[in-house]
Design an enzyme around this catalytic site. Structure first.
Site, PDB file in Angstrom:
ATOM      1  N   TRP A 130       0.844  -1.099  -0.094  1.00 14.99           N
ATOM      2  CA  TRP A 130      -0.164   0.107  -0.126  1.00 14.99           C
ATOM      3  C   TRP A 130       1.040   1.150  -0.116  1.00 14.99           C
ATOM      4  O   TRP A 130       1.803   1.256   0.785  1.00 14.99           O
ATOM      5  CB  TRP A 130      -0.925  -0.085   1.245  1.00 14.99           C
ATOM      6  CG  TRP A 130      -1.702   1.189   1.483  1.00 14.99           C
ATOM      7  CD1 TRP A 130      -2.729   1.763   0.330  1.00 14.99           C
ATOM      8  CD2 TRP A 130      -1.927   1.869   2.725  1.00 14.99           C
ATOM      9  NE1 TRP A 130      -3.321   3.022   1.030  1.00 14.99           N
ATOM     10  CE2 TRP A 130      -2.947   2.960   2.165  1.00 14.99           C
ATOM     11  CE3 TRP A 130      -1.339   1.668   3.759  1.00 14.99           C
ATOM     12  CZ2 TRP A 130      -3.329   3.677   3.247  1.00 14.99           C
ATOM     13  CZ3 TRP A 130      -2.021   2.740   4.972  1.00 14.99           C
ATOM     14  CH2 TRP A 130      -3.043   3.568   4.515  1.00 14.99           C
ATOM     15  N   ASP A 211      -1.373  -5.902   8.997  1.00 16.73           N
ATOM     16  CA  ASP A 211      -2.245  -4.845   8.603  1.00 16.73           C
ATOM     17  C   ASP A 211      -3.685  -5.670   8.149  1.00 16.73           C
ATOM     18  O   ASP A 211      -3.696  -6.276   7.287  1.00 16.73           O
ATOM     19  CB  ASP A 211      -1.626  -3.901   7.460  1.00 16.73           C
ATOM     20  CG  ASP A 211      -2.750  -2.906   7.352  1.00 16.73           C
ATOM     21  OD1 ASP A 211      -3.771  -2.727   7.949  1.00 16.73           O
ATOM     22  OD2 ASP A 211      -2.151  -1.944   6.456  1.00 16.73           O
ATOM     23  N   ALA A 213      -7.218  -4.724   7.223  1.00 17.39           N
ATOM     24  CA  ALA A 213      -7.919  -3.485   6.916  1.00 17.39           C
ATOM     25  C   ALA A 213      -9.154  -4.069   5.932  1.00 17.39           C
ATOM     26  O   ALA A 213      -9.873  -3.221   5.467  1.00 17.39           O
ATOM     27  CB  ALA A 213      -7.227  -2.420   6.041  1.00 17.39           C
ATOM     28  N   LYS A 246     -13.485   0.152   5.743  1.00 17.82           N
ATOM     29  CA  LYS A 246     -13.984  -0.596   4.792  1.00 17.82           C
ATOM     30  C   LYS A 246     -15.130  -1.607   5.111  1.00 17.82           C
ATOM     31  O   LYS A 246     -16.313  -1.533   4.695  1.00 17.82           O
ATOM     32  CB  LYS A 246     -13.040  -1.431   4.017  1.00 17.82           C
ATOM     33  CG  LYS A 246     -12.413  -0.497   2.857  1.00 17.82           C
ATOM     34  CD  LYS A 246     -11.094   0.050   3.496  1.00 17.82           C
ATOM     35  CE  LYS A 246     -10.254   0.872   2.601  1.00 17.82           C
ATOM     36  NZ  LYS A 246      -9.028   1.637   3.025  1.00 17.82           N
TER      37      LYS A 246
END
Ligand code: LMR
Length: 399
Positions: A130, A211, A213, A246
């Site tokens: 990312w 991470d 997400a 999200k």
């Protein structure tokens, strides 16, 4: 003083939104920043979230401070959502959780905690990763280095190269993983990959920074957390940065959490005190609203079930769009070159186009994607899949 500041390039992802907004075309298509859109092209407030917000507003009697750790029931809910209720680190009191301003805030806080703990190595980051990972880590004063991950020829993972690279790392090195729905590639590790990684990380005494997400947007809530749960089980030290942007559709509310797992309950308690100190020094305390809303959803069986159903519907829509887009690319190119899109997961895939082709798509077709040719598949309203595929085929060239 400020004359010393030099102009900077726009953010690679947020800059796409700016460019999209500035385009007067009425047929423009935004496949840039990762937000989910429904068939009407809207990014809706989830029904369970709206209901929780209404309940909270109706009963809220104060706006007094919450504190640097944020909302405790929220942090507890994030621990259980991420790790599962029966995870041994919960029973062993080896995990501490703190509400953070979004997943980015959690990552930054984790980076600051590593720095504070005296970490001087490089954080290993997947190639590619990312666009904000390296800035968030280096912003905290840490160095980064890439490890092999994405196979640009096949759209899969370079598992053997990745494991060989991890094997060469010094004990104590921190390795950043995407739990699922890899951003920007959509190429995820299999459960067998995670098993091999966990074994190697334990043997080499490496530290994981995970991470997470997109939990629930790939294959399911438990499936998307498989790697995070396994690493937390097998390793003495793990950091997990959680985002609710999200999967709760709470993007602008900035809701996230940092989970810190250490070897003992005593060390975890000390780490938690430092996490709160870091929060206090950086931003004092996180915003209340989003965390309170997510805590309300997770703490109420009916709301939790409604949220789960909405998330499941979002996931199946994204997976359907993946299949539609891959099929449209097959029709437009007359080849299986983009078939990999159907087998990947989460919101993103990387098309492997050169930057000039990405710019041509913008200027001539009003189709916006990230400069590295990452497309947000969840950004398609639906009918424009064919138009996008035809435009991409026209700029993709032979390979
Ligand atoms: C993305 O990758 O598009 C999202 O995570 C949004 C962001 O902040 O970059």
């Amino acid at each position: 003083m400020f004359q010393n500041l030099k102009p900077v390039a726009p953010d690679p992802l947020l800059g796409v939104t700016e460019a999209f907004r500035a385009d007067p075309s009425t047929s423009k298509i935004d496949l840039g920043v990762g937000v989910y859109r429904d068939a009407a092209g809207q990014t809706p407030v989830m029904k369970a979230v709206r209901e929780a917000e209404q309940r909270l507003i109706a009963r809220q009697t104060t706006k007094a401070y919450v504190g640097p750790a944020g909302n405790r029931p929220f942090a507890e809910a994030m621990t259980r959502l991420t790790l599962g209720d029966a995870h041994p680190v919960i029973a062993g009191k080896r995990v501490a959780a703190l509400q953070a301003p979004g997943g980015s805030g959690a990552l930054r806080l984790g980076a600051e905690l590593l720095k504070l703990s005296g970490y001087t190595g490089s954080v290993q980051v997947s190639d590619p990763s990312w666009a904000n990972h390296v800035p968030l880590l280096t912003g905290a004063g840490l160095a980064t280095a890439p490890y092999p991950y994405y196979d640009r020829a096949t759209g899969g993972i370079r598992s053997a190269d990745m494991l060989a690279a991890l094997e060469r790392l010094e004990p104590g090195t921190v390795v950043l993983f995407h739990a699922s729905c890899h951003n920007p590639t959509g190429a995820d590790l299999t459960q067998a990959d995670w098993q091999a990684i966990a074994t190697l990380m334990a043997e080499q005494r490496l530290v994981a920074l995970v991470d997470i997400a997109y939990q629930g947007l790939g294959n399911g809530l438990a499936e998307d957390a498989f790697g995070a749960r396994l690493l937390a089980e097998r390793l003495p030290e793990v950091l997990v940065a959680v985002s609710c942007s999200k999967n709760f559709g709470m993007y602008r509310e900035r809701v996230g959490a940092l989970l810190t797992i250490t070897e003992t309950a005593e060390r975890t308690a000390i780490a938690m005190a430092h996490m709160q100190g870091l929060a206090r020094r950086m931003y004092s305390m996180p915003p209340d609203h989003g965390g309170a809303v997510v805590a309300e959803v997770c703490g109420d069986a009916a709301l939790r079930a409604a949220w789960d159903a909405e998330l499941t519907a979002m996931r199946s829509r994204v997976n359907g769009l993946r299949r539609d887009f891959a099929a449209a690319m097959r029709r437009a190119t007359g080849s299986g070159r983009f078939d990999f899109i159907a087998g990947q997961s989460g919101m993103f895939s990387m098309l492997g186009l050169p930057p000039e082709a990405v710019m041509t798509l913008r200027t001539e077709h009003h189709i916006y994607m990230a400069p590295d040719s990452r497309v947000n598949i969840a950004g398609f309203a639906g009918p424009e899949v064919e138009r996008v595929a035809a435009a991409i085929a026209s700029v993709a060239g032979a390979r």
